[in-house]
Design a protein around this motif. Sequence first.
Motif, PDB file in Angstrom:
ATOM      1  N   VAL A  18       0.827  -1.205   0.000  1.00 20.23           N
ATOM      2  CA  VAL A  18       0.000   0.000   0.000  1.00 20.23           C
ATOM      3  C   VAL A  18       0.860   1.253   0.000  1.00 20.23           C
ATOM      4  CG1 VAL A  18      -1.834   1.202   1.258  1.00 20.23           C
ATOM      5  CG2 VAL A  18      -1.762  -1.283   1.246  1.00 20.23           C
ATOM      6  N   SER A  19       2.131   1.137   0.362  1.00 22.81           N
ATOM      7  CA  SER A  19       2.999   2.300   0.523  1.00 22.81           C
ATOM      8  C   SER A  19       3.172   3.101  -0.774  1.00 22.81           C
ATOM      9  CB  SER A  19       4.363   1.868   1.051  1.00 22.81           C
ATOM     10  OG  SER A  19       4.971   0.985   0.141  1.00 22.81           O
ATOM     11  N   LYS A  20       3.021   2.478  -1.915  1.00 23.97           N
ATOM     12  CA  LYS A  20       3.199   3.183  -3.185  1.00 23.97           C
ATOM     13  C   LYS A  20       1.889   3.833  -3.618  1.00 23.97           C
ATOM     14  CE  LYS A  20       6.413   2.116  -6.469  1.00 23.97           C
ATOM     15  NZ  LYS A  20       6.973   1.304  -7.542  1.00 23.97           N
ATOM     16  N   THR A  21       1.836   5.154  -3.540  1.00 24.47           N
ATOM     17  CA  THR A  21       0.624   5.867  -3.920  1.00 24.47           C
ATOM     18  C   THR A  21       0.560   6.047  -5.430  1.00 24.47           C
ATOM     19  OG1 THR A  21       0.765   7.050  -1.842  1.00 24.47           O
ATOM     20  CG2 THR A  21      -0.717   7.930  -3.478  1.00 24.47           C
ATOM     21  N   TYR A  22       1.661   6.452  -6.031  1.00 28.53           N
ATOM     22  CA  TYR A  22       1.717   6.683  -7.471  1.00 28.53           C
ATOM     23  C   TYR A  22       2.615   5.650  -8.135  1.00 28.53           C
ATOM     24  CZ  TYR A  22      -0.516  11.183  -6.740  1.00 28.53           C
ATOM     25  OH  TYR A  22      -1.405  12.163  -6.410  1.00 28.53           O
ATOM     26  N   ARG A  23       2.184   5.176  -9.298  1.00 27.92           N
ATOM     27  CA  ARG A  23       2.976   4.187 -10.042  1.00 27.92           C
ATOM     28  C   ARG A  23       3.197   4.699 -11.469  1.00 27.92           C
ATOM     29  NH1 ARG A  23       2.978  -0.780  -7.433  1.00 27.92           N
ATOM     30  NH2 ARG A  23       1.505  -0.926  -5.724  1.00 27.92           N
ATOM     31  N   PRO A  24       4.381   4.476 -12.023  1.00 24.74           N
ATOM     32  CA  PRO A  24       4.663   4.917 -13.401  1.00 24.74           C
ATOM     33  C   PRO A  24       3.950   4.033 -14.427  1.00 24.74           C
ATOM     34  CG  PRO A  24       6.542   3.745 -12.498  1.00 24.74           C
ATOM     35  CD  PRO A  24       5.542   3.874 -11.383  1.00 24.74           C
ATOM     36  N   ILE A  25       3.851   4.531 -15.630  1.00 21.96           N
ATOM     37  CA  ILE A  25       3.115   3.838 -16.688  1.00 21.96           C
ATOM     38  C   ILE A  25       3.704   2.453 -16.975  1.00 21.96           C
ATOM     39  CG2 ILE A  25       4.384   4.883 -18.599  1.00 21.96           C
ATOM     40  CD1 ILE A  25       1.624   5.030 -20.074  1.00 21.96           C
ATOM     41  N   SER A  26       5.024   2.302 -16.879  1.00 24.89           N
ATOM     42  CA  SER A  26       5.627   0.991 -17.158  1.00 24.89           C
ATOM     43  C   SER A  26       5.159  -0.049 -16.150  1.00 24.89           C
ATOM     44  CB  SER A  26       7.148   1.094 -17.150  1.00 24.89           C
ATOM     45  OG  SER A  26       7.605   1.565 -15.891  1.00 24.89           O
ATOM     46  N   GLU A  27       5.082   0.349 -14.891  1.00 25.91           N
ATOM     47  CA  GLU A  27       4.643  -0.569 -13.844  1.00 25.91           C
ATOM     48  C   GLU A  27       3.144  -0.878 -13.987  1.00 25.91           C
ATOM     49  OE1 GLU A  27       4.657  -0.407  -9.034  1.00 25.91           O
ATOM     50  OE2 GLU A  27       6.356   0.542 -10.069  1.00 25.91           O
ATOM     51  N   PRO A  71      -4.016   4.326  -7.233  1.00 26.46           N
ATOM     52  CA  PRO A  71      -4.723   3.038  -7.145  1.00 26.46           C
ATOM     53  C   PRO A  71      -6.127   3.063  -7.763  1.00 26.46           C
ATOM     54  CG  PRO A  71      -3.595   3.488  -5.096  1.00 26.46           C
ATOM     55  CD  PRO A  71      -3.436   4.720  -5.941  1.00 26.46           C
ATOM     56  N   ASP A  72      -6.873   4.149  -7.585  1.00 22.70           N
ATOM     57  CA  ASP A  72      -8.220   4.230  -8.180  1.00 22.70           C
ATOM     58  C   ASP A  72      -8.153   4.185  -9.704  1.00 22.70           C
ATOM     59  OD1 ASP A  72      -9.425   4.321  -5.727  1.00 22.70           O
ATOM     60  OD2 ASP A  72      -9.787   6.488  -5.751  1.00 22.70           O
ATOM     61  N   GLU A  73      -7.141   4.839 -10.275  1.00 25.23           N
ATOM     62  CA  GLU A  73      -6.987   4.822 -11.730  1.00 25.23           C
ATOM     63  C   GLU A  73      -6.593   3.428 -12.227  1.00 25.23           C
ATOM     64  OE1 GLU A  73      -5.672   9.465 -12.284  1.00 25.23           O
ATOM     65  OE2 GLU A  73      -4.176   7.986 -11.648  1.00 25.23           O
ATOM     66  N   ILE A  74      -5.818   2.714 -11.441  1.00 24.45           N
ATOM     67  CA  ILE A  74      -5.436   1.356 -11.821  1.00 24.45           C
ATOM     68  C   ILE A  74      -6.664   0.450 -11.800  1.00 24.45           C
ATOM     69  CG2 ILE A  74      -4.035  -0.643 -11.204  1.00 24.45           C
ATOM     70  CD1 ILE A  74      -1.948   1.388 -10.111  1.00 24.45           C
ATOM     71  N   LYS A  75      -7.516   0.618 -10.796  1.00 23.43           N
ATOM     72  CA  LYS A  75      -8.763  -0.157 -10.743  1.00 23.43           C
ATOM     73  C   LYS A  75      -9.645   0.158 -11.944  1.00 23.43           C
ATOM     74  CE  LYS A  75      -8.861  -0.572  -5.739  1.00 23.43           C
ATOM     75  NZ  LYS A  75      -9.454  -0.090  -4.496  1.00 23.43           N
ATOM     76  N   LEU A  76      -9.694   1.439 -12.322  1.00 21.85           N
ATOM     77  CA  LEU A  76     -10.468   1.837 -13.505  1.00 21.85           C
ATOM     78  C   LEU A  76      -9.885   1.194 -14.762  1.00 21.85           C
ATOM     79  CD1 LEU A  76     -12.683   3.510 -14.881  1.00 21.85           C
ATOM     80  CD2 LEU A  76     -11.105   5.453 -14.854  1.00 21.85           C
ATOM     81  N   LEU A  77      -8.574   1.171 -14.879  1.00 25.99           N
ATOM     82  CA  LEU A  77      -7.933   0.538 -16.035  1.00 25.99           C
ATOM     83  C   LEU A  77      -8.254  -0.952 -16.107  1.00 25.99           C
ATOM     84  CD1 LEU A  77      -4.463   2.295 -15.935  1.00 25.99           C
ATOM     85  CD2 LEU A  77      -6.149   2.474 -17.778  1.00 25.99           C
ATOM     86  N   LEU A  78      -8.241  -1.614 -14.951  1.00 28.63           N
ATOM     87  CA  LEU A  78      -8.583  -3.039 -14.926  1.00 28.63           C
ATOM     88  C   LEU A  78     -10.031  -3.252 -15.358  1.00 28.63           C
ATOM     89  CD1 LEU A  78      -6.733  -4.042 -11.643  1.00 28.63           C
ATOM     90  CD2 LEU A  78      -6.173  -4.815 -13.959  1.00 28.63           C
TER      91      LEU A  78
END
Length: 127
Positions: free
Chosen positions: A14-23, A59-66
């Motif tokens: 959970v510690s990572k709030t922002y993730r780069p596009i590659s990840e 994280p919310d954007e990653i959930k949206l992408l999924l």
Amino acid sequence: MPGMSPVKVEDEPVSKTYRPISEVSELVGVKPHVLRYWESQFGMLRPKKNRAGNRMYRPDEIKLLLRIKQLLYERRFTIAGARRRLLDERREETPQAELGFADAERKLVIHEVKSELKSLLDRLGRR
């Protein structure tokens, strides 16, 4: 896509709030150019950019992408169909809180109904 298996976001620290596009690309299981294209097609997807101009996903954007991937790849929706489904889902979660989306959707439906009625009138007029 073969070779790219999606990983659940909940399994990550959970510690990572922002993730780069590659990840995020690896997490979602699509290539970075697909994520950039989806960003242009889905207005609700707006990742922040860091000082260098690189996209950083929350994280919310990653959930949206999924969810977008599920609609497009598994459920076989078109881009427009997936966009409409996501807007409908958002409206159900927060009823009428997003008046801009509700008004735009209403106008779109009215326009589609008018076009269909004109088409039917043309067909009836030919008989």
